[in-house]
Write an enzyme that holds these catalytic residues in place. Structure first.
Site, PDB file in Angstrom:
ATOM      1  N   ASP A  71       0.852  -1.189   0.000  1.00 42.03           N
ATOM      2  CA  ASP A  71       0.000   0.000   0.000  1.00 42.03           C
ATOM      3  C   ASP A  71       0.889   1.241   0.000  1.00 42.03           C
ATOM      4  O   ASP A  71       2.112   1.150   0.125  1.00 42.03           O
ATOM      5  CB  ASP A  71      -0.946   0.016   1.207  1.00 42.03           C
ATOM      6  CG  ASP A  71      -0.215  -0.273   2.511  1.00 42.03           C
ATOM      7  OD1 ASP A  71       0.909   0.232   2.685  1.00 42.03           O
ATOM      8  OD2 ASP A  71      -0.756  -1.009   3.358  1.00 42.03           O
TER       9      ASP A  71
ATOM     10  N   ASP B 235       1.204   5.185   1.673  1.00 38.40           N
ATOM     11  CA  ASP B 235       0.774   6.175   2.660  1.00 38.40           C
ATOM     12  C   ASP B 235       1.217   7.558   2.208  1.00 38.40           C
ATOM     13  O   ASP B 235       2.261   7.707   1.557  1.00 38.40           O
ATOM     14  CB  ASP B 235       1.373   5.867   4.033  1.00 38.40           C
ATOM     15  CG  ASP B 235       0.884   4.539   4.594  1.00 38.40           C
ATOM     16  OD1 ASP B 235      -0.190   4.085   4.181  1.00 38.40           O
ATOM     17  OD2 ASP B 235       1.590   3.956   5.448  1.00 38.40           O
TER      18      ASP B 235
ATOM     19  N   ASP C 257       9.750   6.457  12.866  1.00 39.53           N
ATOM     20  CA  ASP C 257      10.397   5.496  13.749  1.00 39.53           C
ATOM     21  C   ASP C 257      11.783   5.073  13.289  1.00 39.53           C
ATOM     22  O   ASP C 257      12.761   5.185  14.030  1.00 39.53           O
ATOM     23  CB  ASP C 257       9.493   4.272  13.965  1.00 39.53           C
ATOM     24  CG  ASP C 257       8.970   3.666  12.671  1.00 39.53           C
ATOM     25  OD1 ASP C 257       9.399   4.089  11.573  1.00 39.53           O
ATOM     26  OD2 ASP C 257       8.121   2.763  12.754  1.00 39.53           O
TER      27      ASP C 257
END
EC number: 2.7.7.19
Length: 455
Positions: A69, A71, A152
């Site tokens: 996917d 983002d 992160d």
């Protein structure tokens, strides 16, 4: 060193002395991005906002993989994004985002985040942090540069935009892709305390990509693993699916074991895997075989169900509980099995919220393990009509492959499914009246923390 799927030896980009990689120095093309993701980028940009493909989509394209996917990160607020897309909805409270839906494809749009500390000191309701460092709410919006700091890992802090077709790399993410390492952004212990799930993400990316976890990034994980107990059980259910049901479950499981991440989420399972006796080795083998089979099925495009995997993970604890109920409380087999299943599930859902639609299938798979040995009369044909027969048969074979002695039960059922009706009758007749069911496993019952019945 971990080994993973074949990638480029190095990511095809320019030398990393610049934070902006121009379009002629990287391999990403618009044709590699789904039309839906491009629509989101273009509409946000036409409305005057900045918009970037970010994270795993950029990372996987650079590694010549196929992103699952895409983002999008933007300086538009969630409310502004929602107004631009009629086919969208805002979700989340702790971390508010927008899902823009195009048929079955969902493009997740997040607003640039800023540092939360200053807002919290000022008493803002947009950001809250618990005493242990965990972020309870994180809706402080900022700039691209601030958003990068909040990502992160370096390999997930890569931004691509169709505005200038450049990749923005503020933390050496492309260098870490080339060196095949997972490196956290910022001070590891503080970042893990903000969100303990980052420890799971570290091992998931390492397992998926065949990367190593950079030593400083890895150092606090074992000590901080108990922080996962504070994560919601519903969130951990989703995370465990990503860890073990995404096609790289076995290498990821081995990393979870290495860093002590199993015990906080699957305490009964962890306890059943301690020691080096024959039974414990068999327990470990069964889980590893199940994960290897799951990875193979995913690679072949075949369906997998989390119910089967969870049934395997909790099988040894179930048998230990069953042995206790039969030996100490003198319960008959089937009632004891149902009671054992209930107790195991009651304890497990405190850590991982396994939905009832999954736990009910698990119970059926378990129950059929005790019915498959009963092959007299019409029972075999009736069992084959059971909706969970195939999964239960696969489970049975897995038990045998891991070393459990079932007197050839799995082979018998394999032959039975291949025979004509007449041959099946002969197989049942051949069992004869003196057939003895497979021996009951002698399970080593481990020290248990018994709780009063009124708690």
């Amino acid at each position: 060193m971990n080994t993973g799927p074949a990638h480029h030896d190095t990511v095809p980009v320019a030398p990393q002395d610049s934070r902006i990689i121009q379009r002629d120095h990287h391999s990403i093309s618009r044709k590699d991005i789904t039309p839906s993701a491009l629509k989101v980028l273009y509409r946000l940009q036409e409305a005057g906002f900045d918009a970037y493909i970010v994270g795993g989509g950029v990372r996987d394209l650079l590694l010549n993989l196929h992103p699952k996917d895409f983002d999008v990160a933007t300086n538009a607020s969630p409310e502004e994004v929602h107004r631009l897309f009629r086919n969208s909805r805002m979700i989340g409270r702790r971390f508010k985002i927008v899902h823009v839906q195009f048929g079955r494809e969902i493009i997740e749009v997040a607003t640039f985040r800023a540092h939360h500390a200053e807002q919290e000191e000022q008493g803002s309701d947009h950001s809250r942090q618990a005493a242990n460092g965990m972020l309870l709410r994180d809706n402080v919006y900022g700039t691209l540069e601030e958003d990068v700091e909040r990502r992160d890992f370096t390999i997930n802090a890569l931004y691509y935009t169709t505005k200038d077709f450049c990749i923005y790399d503020y933390h050496g993410g492309i260098s870490d892709l080339n060196n095949r390492v997972v490196r956290i952004i910022g001070e590891p212990e503080a970042r893990y305390r903000e969100d303990p799930v980052r420890m799971l993400r570290a091992v998931r990316f390492a397992g998926k990509l065949g990367f190593d976890i950079e030593p400083v990034t890895a150092a606090p994980i074992h000590q901080l693993a108990p922080l996962l107990a504070a994560v919601s059980n519903a969130r951990l259910f989703d995370e465990v699916l990503k860890l073990l049901s995404s096609g790289h479950g076995l290498p990821t499981w081995k990393l979870m074991w290495q860093y002590g991440l199993i015990a906080p989420m699957l305490p009964d399972t962890w306890q059943s895997l301690q020691g080096d006796d024959e039974q414990t080795v068999q327990n470990r083998m069964m889980i590893e075989l199940a994960l290897a089979n799951t990875d193979k099925r995913i690679a072949e495009g075949r369906p997998v169900t989390p119910a089967f995997l969870y049934a395997v993970l909790l099988w040894a604890p179930l048998l230990e509980e069953l042995s206790y109920l039969q030996d100490e409380e003198r319960m008959p087999l089937i009632p004891a099995m149902h009671e054992a299943a209930q107790r195991i599930m009651d304890r497990q859902v405190k850590h991982i919220a396994i939905p009832r639609r999954i736990s009910s299938i698990m119970r059926e798979i378990w129950e059929l393990q005790f019915r498959l040995p009963r092959r007299q009369g019409k029972r075999p044909d009736q069992l084959m009509e059971h909706p969970r027969f195939r999964a239960s048969y696969d489970f049975l074979r897995l038990r045998e492959e891991s070393g459990e002695d079932l007197n050839g039960l799995g082979i018998w059922w394999e032959r039975y499914q291949e025979q004509t009706d007449d041959s099946r009758r002969s197989m049942i007749q051949d069992l004869k009246e003196n057939y003895s069911e497979p021996p009951r496993s002698k399970r080593r019952r481990r020290p248990r923390k018994r709780t009063p019945s009124n708690e």
